[in-house]
Design an enzyme around this catalytic site. Structure first.
Site, mmCIF file in Angstrom:
data_model
loop_
_atom_site.group_PDB
_atom_site.id
_atom_site.type_symbol
_atom_site.label_atom_id
_atom_site.label_comp_id
_atom_site.label_asym_id
_atom_site.label_seq_id
_atom_site.Cartn_x
_atom_site.Cartn_y
_atom_site.Cartn_z
ATOM 1 N N LYS A 98 -3.308 0.380 9.778
ATOM 2 C CA LYS A 98 -1.979 0.533 9.172
ATOM 3 C C LYS A 98 -0.984 0.785 10.296
ATOM 4 O O LYS A 98 -1.353 1.250 11.373
ATOM 5 C CB LYS A 98 -1.971 1.727 8.210
ATOM 6 C CG LYS A 98 -0.863 1.689 7.190
ATOM 7 C CD LYS A 98 -1.260 0.852 5.990
ATOM 8 C CE LYS A 98 -0.148 0.684 4.997
ATOM 9 N NZ LYS A 98 -0.631 0.111 3.727
ATOM 10 N N ASP A 113 4.469 -3.299 3.538
ATOM 11 C CA ASP A 113 4.269 -2.056 2.780
ATOM 12 C C ASP A 113 5.692 -1.580 2.449
ATOM 13 O O ASP A 113 6.632 -2.399 2.443
ATOM 14 C CB ASP A 113 3.475 -1.021 3.602
ATOM 15 C CG ASP A 113 2.945 0.134 2.734
ATOM 16 O OD1 ASP A 113 1.897 -0.035 2.100
ATOM 17 O OD2 ASP A 113 3.588 1.203 2.683
HETATM 18 P P1 NDP Z 1 8.939 -1.204 -1.518
HETATM 19 O O1 NDP Z 1 9.603 -0.818 -0.273
HETATM 20 O O2 NDP Z 1 9.057 -2.601 -2.005
HETATM 21 O O3 NDP Z 1 9.375 -0.237 -2.701
HETATM 22 C C1 NDP Z 1 9.201 1.142 -2.596
HETATM 23 C C2 NDP Z 1 9.699 1.810 -3.851
HETATM 24 O O4 NDP Z 1 9.258 3.153 -3.859
HETATM 25 C C3 NDP Z 1 11.205 1.853 -3.955
HETATM 26 O O5 NDP Z 1 11.575 1.833 -5.294
HETATM 27 C C4 NDP Z 1 11.529 3.195 -3.297
HETATM 28 O O6 NDP Z 1 12.777 3.751 -3.697
HETATM 29 C C5 NDP Z 1 10.393 4.035 -3.788
HETATM 30 N N1 NDP Z 1 10.142 5.103 -2.791
HETATM 31 C C6 NDP Z 1 9.763 4.939 -1.488
HETATM 32 N N2 NDP Z 1 9.655 6.125 -0.875
HETATM 33 C C7 NDP Z 1 9.965 7.034 -1.804
HETATM 34 C C8 NDP Z 1 10.030 8.442 -1.787
HETATM 35 N N3 NDP Z 1 9.750 9.141 -0.673
HETATM 36 N N4 NDP Z 1 10.354 9.066 -2.956
HETATM 37 C C9 NDP Z 1 10.622 8.347 -4.079
HETATM 38 N N5 NDP Z 1 10.588 7.014 -4.160
HETATM 39 C C10 NDP Z 1 10.266 6.381 -3.037
HETATM 40 O O7 NDP Z 1 7.381 -0.823 -1.303
HETATM 41 P P2 NDP Z 1 6.106 -1.364 -2.088
HETATM 42 O O8 NDP Z 1 6.427 -1.629 -3.497
HETATM 43 O O9 NDP Z 1 5.497 -2.427 -1.258
HETATM 44 O O10 NDP Z 1 5.120 -0.099 -1.981
HETATM 45 C C11 NDP Z 1 5.055 0.904 -2.966
HETATM 46 C C12 NDP Z 1 3.733 1.647 -2.852
HETATM 47 O O11 NDP Z 1 2.648 0.717 -3.021
HETATM 48 C C13 NDP Z 1 3.464 2.323 -1.498
HETATM 49 O O12 NDP Z 1 2.690 3.479 -1.729
HETATM 50 C C14 NDP Z 1 2.602 1.298 -0.759
HETATM 51 O O13 NDP Z 1 1.817 1.892 0.243
HETATM 52 C C15 NDP Z 1 1.749 0.782 -1.906
HETATM 53 N N6 NDP Z 1 1.116 -0.522 -1.746
HETATM 54 C C16 NDP Z 1 1.841 -1.630 -1.420
HETATM 55 C C17 NDP Z 1 1.214 -2.848 -1.290
HETATM 56 C C18 NDP Z 1 1.969 -4.105 -0.999
HETATM 57 O O14 NDP Z 1 1.346 -5.166 -0.991
HETATM 58 N N7 NDP Z 1 3.283 -4.078 -0.788
HETATM 59 C C19 NDP Z 1 -0.230 -2.983 -1.460
HETATM 60 C C20 NDP Z 1 -0.888 -1.775 -1.889
HETATM 61 C C21 NDP Z 1 -0.222 -0.594 -2.002
HETATM 62 P P3 NDP Z 1 13.984 3.884 -2.611
HETATM 63 O O15 NDP Z 1 14.506 2.485 -2.467
HETATM 64 O O16 NDP Z 1 14.950 4.808 -3.239
HETATM 65 O O17 NDP Z 1 13.366 4.424 -1.352
HETATM 66 O O1 2IT Z 2 -1.587 -0.726 1.140
HETATM 67 C C1 2IT Z 2 -1.883 -1.940 1.180
HETATM 68 O O2 2IT Z 2 -2.981 -2.355 0.813
HETATM 69 C C2 2IT Z 2 -0.860 -2.868 1.668
HETATM 70 N N1 2IT Z 2 0.250 -2.447 1.959
HETATM 71 C C3 2IT Z 2 -1.183 -4.321 1.823
HETATM 72 C C4 2IT Z 2 -1.949 -4.576 3.091
HETATM 73 C C5 2IT Z 2 -2.158 -6.030 3.445
HETATM 74 O O3 2IT Z 2 -2.649 -6.234 4.560
HETATM 75 O O4 2IT Z 2 -1.863 -6.932 2.661
#
Ligand code: NDP
Ligand code: 2IT
Length: 452
Positions: free
Chosen positions: A132, A172
């Site tokens: 990561k 992420d």
């Molecule tokens: P994005 O940046 O697209 O969206 C993040 C969202 O979470 C926004 O709505 C943001 O609001 C909110 N957020 C972030 N930090 C905080 C905080 N400290 N408190 C409250 N709200 C918060 O990210 P993703 O959708 O990609 O990721 C969301 C989660 O999913 C994370 O935990 C990530 O690790 C996990 N994840 C993502 C994957 C991927 O493929 N993208 C795969 C697997 C897991 P704001 O705009 O106000 O910050």
């Molecule tokens: O938390 C996760 O699994 C991710 N942000 C996606 C990682 C990836 O390599 O697609």
């Protein structure tokens, strides 16, 4: 080491040692604790894993890289951020995992995410190790040009550490298609190589896989559907609460609609929206993906059915299924109690470690089916691995094919977690099942490959 009490004592000592040697990294401690707590039965049943050094090596990253990221903002001021890449474990394949750009990123956060990623990636069965990275850079309010300059500077250093057979980053929090584009462009320029498999989450026209943007959210919903199926119920007609409004939340909401469920909420760090008619996915995408706006804008434009609640948490809204899809520790004991009081039947973690350990325990004790992130949100990294396969073969699969593969992978992950939990005397406990099933795969590879 036949007596589980011996295994527990040894794991407790190891945990204390890790906390002492990695001070001020609470998220990493939490992630390690949660895994170690569930491993005692596997040590008792399989003494081959009790060899000295196996778990100690698993908890120590193979490599940790920290670097300076200088860039110039639109006013000509030099900004300095910190970049990270933690290459945690490569027993099963090249390091694989996303990059997070958020002001809260520090080495402890990156290590927690990298540690989780080892087990998640093992569960996909697709031959990927765990890693990561990220930066404390805050993209919010920055222009496209600033984001591009930051990404270029970040990649100027990162490029020497990554490669299609070495380490393959993706998105992420704060890193989506725009950032992957700028990062890929700089990698290509510096290395003079068209090495599509060095990053995943690329644009569809230049090496990206169909369904990668959708994969995490779709997968989290498919995982919830599998859990509910075992309870003899379907998703159709069910109400759902979703937190977040980024990549994972948006495609969770989209898939819920497709399966006939009613997603009622979305949120950001400032508040949430409750939409009695169900979240309008096209409006949400327009505001978040095109305009990079806030959920308060959604409420203002949706009209009568939607209400914006500043500062609130979605967990106070009554629903049958819950999808924490924003960030770590966003669902605590009080939230869990509210969900249970409102009759929630399943919680499927789209985010990484969004539910606090005490909240997990309360949910499980109340009989709620609980899908931990390392299983429930593995669809994203799984389709990333499929993107690597397509890149290696220089082919591009149809959306139908990728979606079918994703559905099969999520079914398999659910099945292996469920079966493993039963095998170790914890029926219905997906946390134990995911941790042990992921651990067994990595541990077997580490044992076979010697002390490295
Ligand atoms: P994005 O940046 O697209 O969206 C993040 C969202 O979470 C926004 O709505 C943001 O609001 C909110 N957020 C972030 N930090 C905080 C905080 N400290 N408190 C409250 N709200 C918060 O990210 P993703 O959708 O990609 O990721 C969301 C989660 O999913 C994370 O935990 C990530 O690790 C996990 N994840 C993502 C994957 C991927 O493929 N993208 C795969 C697997 C897991 P704001 O705009 O106000 O910050
Ligand atoms: O938390 C996760 O699994 C991710 N942000 C996606 C990682 C990836 O390599 O697609």
């Amino acid at each position: 080491m036949k007596d589980p009490k011996d295994s527990k004592a040894r794991l407790d000592a190891l945990r204390a040692d890790i906390e002492r040697r990695n001070p001020a990294q609470p998220e990493f401690h939490q992630a390690v604790r949660e895994v170690l707590e569930t491993l005692a039965p596997v040590f008792a049943a399989r003494p081959e894993y009790a060899v000295a050094g196996l778990v100690e090596r698993l908890c120590e990253p193979e490599r940790q890289i920290i670097f300076r990221v200088p860039w110039t903002d639109d006013h000509g001021h030099v900004q300095v951020n910190r970049g990270y890449r933690v290459e945690f474990n490569s027993a099963l394949g090249p390091y694989k995992g996303g990059l997070r750009f958020h002001p809260s990123v520090d080495i402890g956060v990156v290590k927690f995410l990298g540690f989780e990623q080892i087990f998640k990636n093992a569960l996909t069965g697709l031959g990927i190790g765990g890693g990561k990275g990220g930066s404390d850079f805050d993209p919010r309010g920055r222009s496209d040009a600033e984001v591009m300059r930051f990404c270029q500077s970040f990649m100027t250093e990162l490029q020497r550490h990554i490669g299609e057979h070495t380490d393959v980053p993706a998105g992420d929090i704060g890193v989506g298609g725009r950032e992957i584009g700028y990062l890929f462009g700089q990698y290509r320029r510096i290395t003079n190589r068209w090495e599509a498999g060095v990053l995943t989450g690329k644009g569809r026209g230049w090496g990206g896989s169909a369904i990668r943007p959708e994969a995490t959210g779709y997968g989290a919903v498919l995982f919830a559907a599998e859990m509910l199926k075992l309870k003899g119920i379907g998703l159709e007609g069910r109400t759902a609460v979703v937190s977040g409004s980024g990549n994972v939340a948006i495609y969770t909401i989209e898939k819920l609609h497709k399966l006939g469920a009613h997603p009622l909420t979305c949120s950001d760090s400032q508040g949430y929206v409750l939409d009695e008619k169900g979240i309008d996915i096209e409006l949400l995408k327009q505001i978040k993906e095109v305009e990079r706006g806030r959920v308060s804008d959604y409420a203002a434009r949706r009209g009568g059915s939607a209400r914006y609640v500043p500062g609130g948490r979605v967990w106070e809204v009554a629903a049958e299924v819950a999808f924490p899809s924003a960030t770590q520790n966003e669902l605590d004991v009080q939230d869990a109690r509210a969900l249970i009081a409102n009759g929630v039947k399943a919680v499927s973690e789209g985010a990484n470690m969004p539910t606090t350990p005490e909240a997990v325990r309360i949910l499980q004790e109340a009989g709620v089916a609980f899908g931990p992130g390392k299983a429930a949100n593995a669809g994203g990294v799984a389709v990333s691995a499929l993107e690597m396969s397509q890149n290696a073969a220089r082919v591009s699969w149809t959306a139908e094919r990728v979606e079918q593969e994703l559905a099969g992978i999520m079914r398999d992950i659910h099945a292996v977690c469920h079966e493993t939990a039963e095998r170790y005397g914890a029926p219905g406990d997906y946390v134990t099942g995911a941790n042990i099933a992921g651990f067994e795969r990595v541990a077997d590879a580490m044992l076979a490959q010697g002390i490295i």
